[in-house]
Motif scaffolding. Structure first.
Motif, PDB file in Angstrom:
ATOM      1  N   SER A  66      27.179  -6.245  -0.223  1.00  0.00           N
ATOM      2  CA  SER A  66      27.966  -7.339  -0.784  1.00  0.00           C
ATOM      3  C   SER A  66      28.713  -8.094   0.302  1.00  0.00           C
ATOM      4  CB  SER A  66      28.972  -6.800  -1.809  1.00  0.00           C
ATOM      5  OG  SER A  66      29.920  -5.960  -1.159  1.00  0.00           O
ATOM      6  N   LEU A  67      29.194  -9.254  -0.077  1.00  0.00           N
ATOM      7  CA  LEU A  67      30.058 -10.047   0.785  1.00  0.00           C
ATOM      8  C   LEU A  67      31.238 -10.480  -0.071  1.00  0.00           C
ATOM      9  CD1 LEU A  67      30.545 -11.620   3.473  1.00  0.00           C
ATOM     10  CD2 LEU A  67      29.453 -13.563   2.330  1.00  0.00           C
ATOM     11  N   TYR A  68      32.441 -10.124   0.377  1.00  0.00           N
ATOM     12  CA  TYR A  68      33.641 -10.476  -0.370  1.00  0.00           C
ATOM     13  C   TYR A  68      34.765 -10.775   0.610  1.00  0.00           C
ATOM     14  CZ  TYR A  68      37.488 -10.174  -3.703  1.00  0.00           C
ATOM     15  OH  TYR A  68      38.593 -10.465  -4.462  1.00  0.00           O
ATOM     16  N   ARG A  69      35.303 -11.969   0.527  1.00  0.00           N
ATOM     17  CA  ARG A  69      36.412 -12.402   1.381  1.00  0.00           C
ATOM     18  C   ARG A  69      36.150 -12.173   2.871  1.00  0.00           C
ATOM     19  NH1 ARG A  69      42.079 -11.318  -1.775  1.00  0.00           N
ATOM     20  NH2 ARG A  69      41.502 -12.508  -3.621  1.00  0.00           N
ATOM     21  N   GLY A  70      34.945 -12.494   3.286  1.00  0.00           N
ATOM     22  CA  GLY A  70      34.603 -12.395   4.700  1.00  0.00           C
ATOM     23  C   GLY A  70      34.182 -11.023   5.173  1.00  0.00           C
ATOM     24  N   VAL A  71      34.150 -10.046   4.261  1.00  0.00           N
ATOM     25  CA  VAL A  71      33.748  -8.684   4.640  1.00  0.00           C
ATOM     26  C   VAL A  71      32.341  -8.421   4.105  1.00  0.00           C
ATOM     27  CG1 VAL A  71      34.254  -6.227   4.451  1.00  0.00           C
ATOM     28  CG2 VAL A  71      36.135  -7.876   4.582  1.00  0.00           C
ATOM     29  N   LEU A  72      31.407  -8.200   5.033  1.00  0.00           N
ATOM     30  CA  LEU A  72      30.043  -7.864   4.668  1.00  0.00           C
ATOM     31  C   LEU A  72      29.945  -6.346   4.596  1.00  0.00           C
ATOM     32  CD1 LEU A  72      27.046  -8.624   4.211  1.00  0.00           C
ATOM     33  CD2 LEU A  72      26.758  -8.461   6.698  1.00  0.00           C
ATOM     34  N   LYS A  73      29.630  -5.834   3.430  1.00  0.00           N
ATOM     35  CA  LYS A  73      29.494  -4.389   3.247  1.00  0.00           C
ATOM     36  C   LYS A  73      28.015  -4.028   3.346  1.00  0.00           C
ATOM     37  CE  LYS A  73      32.230  -2.506   0.295  1.00  0.00           C
ATOM     38  NZ  LYS A  73      32.895  -2.015  -0.917  1.00  0.00           N
ATOM     39  N   VAL A  74      27.713  -3.043   4.206  1.00  0.00           N
ATOM     40  CA  VAL A  74      26.334  -2.593   4.376  1.00  0.00           C
ATOM     41  C   VAL A  74      26.253  -1.090   4.127  1.00  0.00           C
ATOM     42  CG1 VAL A  74      25.759  -4.430   5.999  1.00  0.00           C
ATOM     43  CG2 VAL A  74      26.522  -2.244   6.873  1.00  0.00           C
ATOM     44  N   SER A  75      25.127  -0.666   3.614  1.00  0.00           N
ATOM     45  CA  SER A  75      24.893   0.737   3.294  1.00  0.00           C
ATOM     46  C   SER A  75      23.936   1.341   4.316  1.00  0.00           C
ATOM     47  CB  SER A  75      24.283   0.820   1.893  1.00  0.00           C
ATOM     48  OG  SER A  75      23.902   2.129   1.590  1.00  0.00           O
ATOM     49  N   VAL A  76      24.297   2.522   4.832  1.00  0.00           N
ATOM     50  CA  VAL A  76      23.439   3.240   5.781  1.00  0.00           C
ATOM     51  C   VAL A  76      23.116   4.623   5.202  1.00  0.00           C
ATOM     52  CG1 VAL A  76      24.367   2.034   7.785  1.00  0.00           C
ATOM     53  CG2 VAL A  76      25.402   4.176   7.078  1.00  0.00           C
ATOM     54  N   ARG A  77      22.041   5.205   5.671  1.00  0.00           N
ATOM     55  CA  ARG A  77      21.615   6.514   5.162  1.00  0.00           C
ATOM     56  C   ARG A  77      22.091   7.680   6.015  1.00  0.00           C
ATOM     57  NH1 ARG A  77      17.650   6.294   1.044  1.00  0.00           N
ATOM     58  NH2 ARG A  77      16.875   4.196   0.757  1.00  0.00           N
ATOM     59  N   SER A  78      22.563   7.403   7.226  1.00  0.00           N
ATOM     60  CA  SER A  78      23.032   8.499   8.077  1.00  0.00           C
ATOM     61  C   SER A  78      24.256   8.061   8.866  1.00  0.00           C
ATOM     62  CB  SER A  78      21.934   8.948   9.039  1.00  0.00           C
ATOM     63  OG  SER A  78      21.772   8.008  10.080  1.00  0.00           O
ATOM     64  N   SER A  79      25.044   9.041   9.275  1.00  0.00           N
ATOM     65  CA  SER A  79      26.251   8.741  10.038  1.00  0.00           C
ATOM     66  C   SER A  79      25.908   8.203  11.426  1.00  0.00           C
ATOM     67  CB  SER A  79      27.147   9.975  10.147  1.00  0.00           C
ATOM     68  OG  SER A  79      26.457  11.037  10.756  1.00  0.00           O
ATOM     69  N   VAL A  80      24.770   8.599  11.964  1.00  0.00           N
ATOM     70  CA  VAL A  80      24.343   8.099  13.273  1.00  0.00           C
ATOM     71  C   VAL A  80      24.104   6.590  13.206  1.00  0.00           C
ATOM     72  CG1 VAL A  80      22.521   8.185  15.027  1.00  0.00           C
ATOM     73  CG2 VAL A  80      23.362  10.295  14.006  1.00  0.00           C
ATOM     74  N   VAL A  81      23.361   6.176  12.204  1.00  0.00           N
ATOM     75  CA  VAL A  81      23.106   4.746  12.019  1.00  0.00           C
ATOM     76  C   VAL A  81      24.422   4.027  11.716  1.00  0.00           C
ATOM     77  CG1 VAL A  81      21.925   3.012  10.615  1.00  0.00           C
ATOM     78  CG2 VAL A  81      20.726   5.083  11.289  1.00  0.00           C
ATOM     79  N   GLY A  82      25.274   4.664  10.937  1.00  0.00           N
ATOM     80  CA  GLY A  82      26.583   4.087  10.632  1.00  0.00           C
ATOM     81  C   GLY A  82      27.382   3.804  11.890  1.00  0.00           C
ATOM     82  N   GLN A  83      27.366   4.739  12.833  1.00  0.00           N
ATOM     83  CA  GLN A  83      28.069   4.546  14.102  1.00  0.00           C
ATOM     84  C   GLN A  83      27.463   3.399  14.899  1.00  0.00           C
ATOM     85  OE1 GLN A  83      28.114   8.587  15.842  1.00  0.00           O
ATOM     86  NE2 GLN A  83      30.315   8.223  16.072  1.00  0.00           N
ATOM     87  N   GLU A  84      26.139   3.350  14.939  1.00  0.00           N
ATOM     88  CA  GLU A  84      25.461   2.271  15.665  1.00  0.00           C
ATOM     89  C   GLU A  84      25.844   0.912  15.091  1.00  0.00           C
ATOM     90  OE1 GLU A  84      21.281   3.011  15.349  1.00  0.00           O
ATOM     91  OE2 GLU A  84      21.331   4.705  16.726  1.00  0.00           O
ATOM     92  N   VAL A  85      25.755   0.795  13.776  1.00  0.00           N
ATOM     93  CA  VAL A  85      26.059  -0.477  13.123  1.00  0.00           C
ATOM     94  C   VAL A  85      27.543  -0.818  13.283  1.00  0.00           C
ATOM     95  CG1 VAL A  85      26.063  -1.716  10.926  1.00  0.00           C
ATOM     96  CG2 VAL A  85      24.134  -0.254  11.507  1.00  0.00           C
TER      97      VAL A  85
END
Length: 69
Positions: free
Chosen positions: A21-40
């Protein structure tokens, strides 16, 4: 505009995450692993800048990670 932003984010991420989603300038993205989460997370500013450059205006101010894993 929101769906266009999600499309641009998906293109940039190359399957590493899914825009949620995008709300008030914040793009929320979903990742499947914490490693990818850290990269992003580390590349969040680059992603926001890339999207804003494609749109020609500043819409995305930051990226928020949602870990699905």
């Amino acid at each position: 505009t929101s769906s266009h932003i999600c499309y641009i984010a998906e293109e940039w991420g190359r399957g590493r995450f899914a825009p949620v989603s995008l709300y008030r300038g914040v793009l929320k993205v979903s990742v499947r692993s914490s490693v990818v989460g850290q990269e992003v997370s580390m590349e969040g500013e680059k992603l926001a800048r890339y999207i804003n450059e494609k749109l020609g205006k500043e819409i995305v101010k930051r990226v928020q990670i949602k870990n699905e894993g």
